[in-house]
Design an enzyme around this catalytic site. Structure first.
Site, PDB file in Angstrom:
ATOM      1  N   HIS A 285       0.875  -1.191   0.000  1.00 40.21           N
ATOM      2  CA  HIS A 285       0.000   0.000   0.000  1.00 40.21           C
ATOM      3  C   HIS A 285       0.904   1.231   0.000  1.00 40.21           C
ATOM      4  CE1 HIS A 285      -3.472   2.385   0.587  1.00 40.21           C
ATOM      5  NE2 HIS A 285      -3.801   2.088   1.836  1.00 40.21           N
ATOM      6  N   HIS A 324      -2.567  -1.982  -9.880  1.00 40.88           N
ATOM      7  CA  HIS A 324      -3.530  -1.361  -8.979  1.00 40.88           C
ATOM      8  C   HIS A 324      -4.807  -2.171  -9.002  1.00 40.88           C
ATOM      9  CE1 HIS A 324      -5.916   1.696  -6.989  1.00 40.88           C
ATOM     10  NE2 HIS A 324      -4.759   2.225  -6.609  1.00 40.88           N
ATOM     11  N   ASP A 380       2.653   5.608  -6.739  1.00 39.59           N
ATOM     12  CA  ASP A 380       3.882   5.404  -5.991  1.00 39.59           C
ATOM     13  C   ASP A 380       5.120   5.280  -6.868  1.00 39.59           C
ATOM     14  OD1 ASP A 380       2.822   5.530  -3.481  1.00 39.59           O
ATOM     15  OD2 ASP A 380       2.269   3.418  -3.435  1.00 39.59           O
TER      16      ASP A 380
HETATM   17  N1  ACO Z   1       4.490  -6.828 -10.566  1.00 45.07           N
HETATM   18  C1  ACO Z   1       4.354  -8.019 -11.194  1.00 45.07           C
HETATM   19  N2  ACO Z   1       3.205  -8.673 -11.335  1.00 45.07           N
HETATM   20  C2  ACO Z   1       2.126  -8.098 -10.785  1.00 45.07           C
HETATM   21  C3  ACO Z   1       2.185  -6.867 -10.105  1.00 45.07           C
HETATM   22  C4  ACO Z   1       3.429  -6.219 -10.014  1.00 45.07           C
HETATM   23  N3  ACO Z   1       3.569  -5.047  -9.395  1.00 45.07           N
HETATM   24  N4  ACO Z   1       0.951  -6.533  -9.657  1.00 45.07           N
HETATM   25  C5  ACO Z   1       0.141  -7.535 -10.034  1.00 45.07           C
HETATM   26  N5  ACO Z   1       0.854  -8.485 -10.711  1.00 45.07           N
HETATM   27  C6  ACO Z   1       0.339  -9.697 -11.339  1.00 45.07           C
HETATM   28  C7  ACO Z   1      -0.049 -10.729 -10.288  1.00 45.07           C
HETATM   29  O1  ACO Z   1       1.030 -11.575  -9.989  1.00 45.07           O
HETATM   30  C8  ACO Z   1      -1.168 -11.443 -11.011  1.00 45.07           C
HETATM   31  O2  ACO Z   1      -0.607 -12.292 -11.974  1.00 45.07           O
HETATM   32  P1  ACO Z   1      -1.277 -13.716 -12.299  1.00 45.07           P
HETATM   33  O3  ACO Z   1      -2.616 -13.391 -12.887  1.00 45.07           O
HETATM   34  O4  ACO Z   1      -0.342 -14.356 -13.244  1.00 45.07           O
HETATM   35  O5  ACO Z   1      -1.382 -14.428 -10.983  1.00 45.07           O
HETATM   36  C9  ACO Z   1      -1.892 -10.334 -11.773  1.00 45.07           C
HETATM   37  O6  ACO Z   1      -0.881  -9.332 -11.998  1.00 45.07           O
HETATM   38  C10 ACO Z   1      -3.050  -9.738 -11.019  1.00 45.07           C
HETATM   39  O7  ACO Z   1      -2.585  -9.207  -9.819  1.00 45.07           O
HETATM   40  P2  ACO Z   1      -3.345  -9.213  -8.449  1.00 45.07           P
HETATM   41  O8  ACO Z   1      -2.379  -9.586  -7.362  1.00 45.07           O
HETATM   42  O9  ACO Z   1      -4.609 -10.014  -8.571  1.00 45.07           O
HETATM   43  O10 ACO Z   1      -3.738  -7.710  -8.330  1.00 45.07           O
HETATM   44  P3  ACO Z   1      -4.312  -7.016  -7.040  1.00 45.07           P
HETATM   45  O11 ACO Z   1      -5.372  -6.121  -7.497  1.00 45.07           O
HETATM   46  O12 ACO Z   1      -4.655  -8.017  -6.005  1.00 45.07           O
HETATM   47  O13 ACO Z   1      -3.049  -6.215  -6.473  1.00 45.07           O
HETATM   48  C11 ACO Z   1      -1.529  -4.529  -6.003  1.00 45.07           C
HETATM   49  C12 ACO Z   1      -2.886  -4.872  -6.601  1.00 45.07           C
HETATM   50  C13 ACO Z   1      -1.443  -5.019  -4.538  1.00 45.07           C
HETATM   51  C14 ACO Z   1      -1.348  -3.004  -5.993  1.00 45.07           C
HETATM   52  C15 ACO Z   1      -0.437  -5.200  -6.834  1.00 45.07           C
HETATM   53  O14 ACO Z   1      -0.523  -4.764  -8.171  1.00 45.07           O
HETATM   54  C16 ACO Z   1       0.960  -4.969  -6.280  1.00 45.07           C
HETATM   55  O15 ACO Z   1       1.385  -5.700  -5.374  1.00 45.07           O
HETATM   56  N6  ACO Z   1       1.703  -3.945  -6.811  1.00 45.07           N
HETATM   57  C17 ACO Z   1       3.008  -3.637  -6.310  1.00 45.07           C
HETATM   58  C18 ACO Z   1       2.915  -2.833  -5.022  1.00 45.07           C
HETATM   59  C19 ACO Z   1       2.434  -1.421  -5.270  1.00 45.07           C
HETATM   60  O16 ACO Z   1       2.897  -0.726  -6.138  1.00 45.07           O
HETATM   61  N7  ACO Z   1       1.503  -0.983  -4.405  1.00 45.07           N
HETATM   62  C20 ACO Z   1       0.967   0.368  -4.441  1.00 45.07           C
HETATM   63  C21 ACO Z   1      -0.480   0.353  -4.857  1.00 45.07           C
HETATM   64  S1  ACO Z   1      -1.083   1.996  -5.031  1.00 45.07           S
HETATM   65  C22 ACO Z   1      -1.325   2.502  -3.480  1.00 45.07           C
HETATM   66  O17 ACO Z   1      -1.562   1.770  -2.550  1.00 45.07           O
HETATM   67  C23 ACO Z   1      -1.249   3.894  -3.242  1.00 45.07           C
END
Ligand code: ACO
Length: 446
Positions: A285, A324, A380
């Site tokens: 987050h 996201h 971010d």
């Molecule tokens: N890098 C690589 N792969 C990713 C990323 C990433 N940053 N984010 C999602 N994926 C992949 C997942 O592994 C998944 O792949 P799969 O379908 O092969 O299993 C697919 O994309 C879908 O991802 P989910 O985990 O279902 O997406 P979710 O909506 O649950 O997660 C989140 C969103 C937590 C923001 C995620 O994208 C993440 O961890 N990003 C990196 C951390 C980040 O930047 N957080 C800041 C968010 S903005 C904020 O809070 C202000």
């Protein structure tokens, strides 16, 4: 509360317009149900009428991590993730950013309208008046180890504030609620700056009533202890204030949910805000901007990008600052930050990590892995680079996120308290553990 509709109450079902209902046939019993739709969604408690017998508890909806469940009605932020739209109280973020300062936006979020001239003057007075911390808070800060993470200090001292203001428990008293709202928004920069000064072993600088919100923070953080003569660069104050506008609210994200959940138990707002800040601290987050810088530093130069992407695509790590839950096209906040970066770099010098970040975005944009999963830079990805260029240490990044998000948390908390449909948050579970077990005879006899 809208009335529950029972399948046998045919009259109630008939009164619903066809287009506002969903017909469901339960194949287990062959019964048909008309479930009402409200604002395009199903009222989950209505599922309880779908039962196989009188003793059946009724159907539950199962939605781990609430990916498809609206927990409230809200009029604060609007996001269209597919179109990359963010609005506060109906105003597009692109219109607010750069034309309204953070405290005007905070007022908008909390009261639902932009302040008029007199309202703004009163609001600014109230915020300014509450920026000081009780002297005992300094003792709290002093108790932390020198290398304590400032976010840990922020979370703890926010919770501690509730002990200084026991009257804050009167959450249903409008006047008390407003006073705590003023205090929390006003004290965030002071808490943040004190946490920072403690971590670098510098004397605390008190807030100054004649400085703007962002300007005050910069001064409390960076003014050398031996002088009272310090004016932060106006470009830095302006860009920081703009970042505050961009981070002020973001509908039902993880930390806001923490604020609402703890608030639903009628805890005081300081305790709720500490819970929200704790959620924001997480690397998935608000802690992500810190991780982005660490990742970009590790990559170091454009040549190492393919290696990083190989690791990401093989599932070994995440590309921090990408992806996201809601935005699946672009994060409008990231776009605004990218646009303002040159103005800042004209003062601070270009941050070399920006070139790595831009190249990373370009490469990811044309890579199937990221295209298929709709992974784009989130706020971010670029905010960390800006904070770093302004001279903030990396562990202050989530704190800088928490400062403006306080207004969103408070707006959401107040909305929840005044919403007659809201009760204490208490989700259901699907129990999958042992049905019944007994202790061995000898053990139960002890
Ligand atoms: N890098 C690589 N792969 C990713 C990323 C990433 N940053 N984010 C999602 N994926 C992949 C997942 O592994 C998944 O792949 P799969 O379908 O092969 O299993 C697919 O994309 C879908 O991802 P989910 O985990 O279902 O997406 P979710 O909506 O649950 O997660 C989140 C969103 C937590 C923001 C995620 O994208 C993440 O961890 N990003 C990196 C951390 C980040 O930047 N957080 C800041 C968010 S903005 C904020 O809070 C202000």
């Amino acid at each position: 509360m809208p009335k529950r509709i029972h399948p046998r109450k045919a009259t109630a079902v008939r009164r619903l317009k066809k287009e506002d209902t969903l017909s469901v046939v339960d194949r287990r019993t062959s019964k048909e149900y008309s479930l009402r739709l409200h604002l395009g969604s199903l009222h989950a408690p209505d599922l309880r009428q779908i039962r196989t017998s009188e003793s059946d508890f009724g159907l539950l909806s199962y939605d781990p991590s609430f990916v498809n469940t609206a927990s409230c009605k809200s009029g604060i932020s609007y996001i269209d993730g597919a179109a990359g739209i963010l609005r506060y109280r109906g105003y597009p973020i692109e219109e607010l950013a750069g034309t309204r300062n953070y405290l005007e936006v905070a007022y908008l979020l909390i009261y639902g309208r932009l302040p008029g001239k007199n309202q703004l003057a009163e609001w600014l007075h109230n915020i300014t008046y509450h920026t000081m911390l009780h002297e005992n808070i300094k003792k709290f800060m002093d108790g932390f180890h020198h290398d304590a993470h400032p976010m840990g200090m922020l979370v703890s001292t926010l919770a501690a504030l509730s002990t200084f203001y026991p009257e804050a428990k009167s959450i249903l008293d409008t006047e008390q609620r407003q006073r705590q709202i003023h205090r929390l928004i006003a004290k965030m920069p002071t808490l943040a700056a004190f946490a920072f000064r403690h971590s670098v072993g510098m004397a605390y600088i008190y807030p100054s009533n004649d400085l703007g919100y962002a300007e005050n923070l910069l001064t409390m953080m960076h003014r050398p202890s031996w002088t009272t003569q310090y004016t932060p660069d106006p470009v830095l104050s302006k860009v920081l204030d703009l970042l505050f506008v961009l981070h002020a609210d973001h509908e039902q994200n993880c930390s806001t949910q923490a604020m609402r959940t703890v608030g639903s138990a009628h805890a005081d707002p300081y305790t709720c805000a500490a819970a929200a800040a704790a959620a924001l601290y997480g690397p998935l987050h608000g802690g992500a901007n810190e991780q982005v810088i660490q990742m970009l530093r590790e990559v170091g130069s454009k040549e190492n990008i393919p290696k990083l992407l190989r690791q990401v695509k093989s599932g070994k790590r995440l590309l921090m600052g990408f992806g996201h839950r809601i935005y699946k096209n672009r994060d409008p906040r990231a776009e605004i930050i990218k646009k303002v970066a040159p103005e800042l770099f004209a003062v601070t010098g270009r941050n070399p990590l920006l070139d790595v970040a831009l190249e990373l975005e370009k490469v990811a944009e044309s890579d199937d892995y990221f295209i298929k999963r709709h992974l784009y830079p989130n706020v971010d990805f670029y905010s960390g680079i800006i904070y770093q260029s302004m001279g903030f240490p990396v562990d202050m990044f989530p704190v800088l996120f928490a400062i403006p998000r306080m207004s969103g948390w408070l707006a959401q908390w107040q909305e929840m308290l005044l919403d007659p449909e809201q009760k204490i948050v208490r989700p259901r579970q699907l129990y999958v553990g042992a049905r019944l077990r007994h202790l061995p005879k000898e053990a139960s006899a002890q």
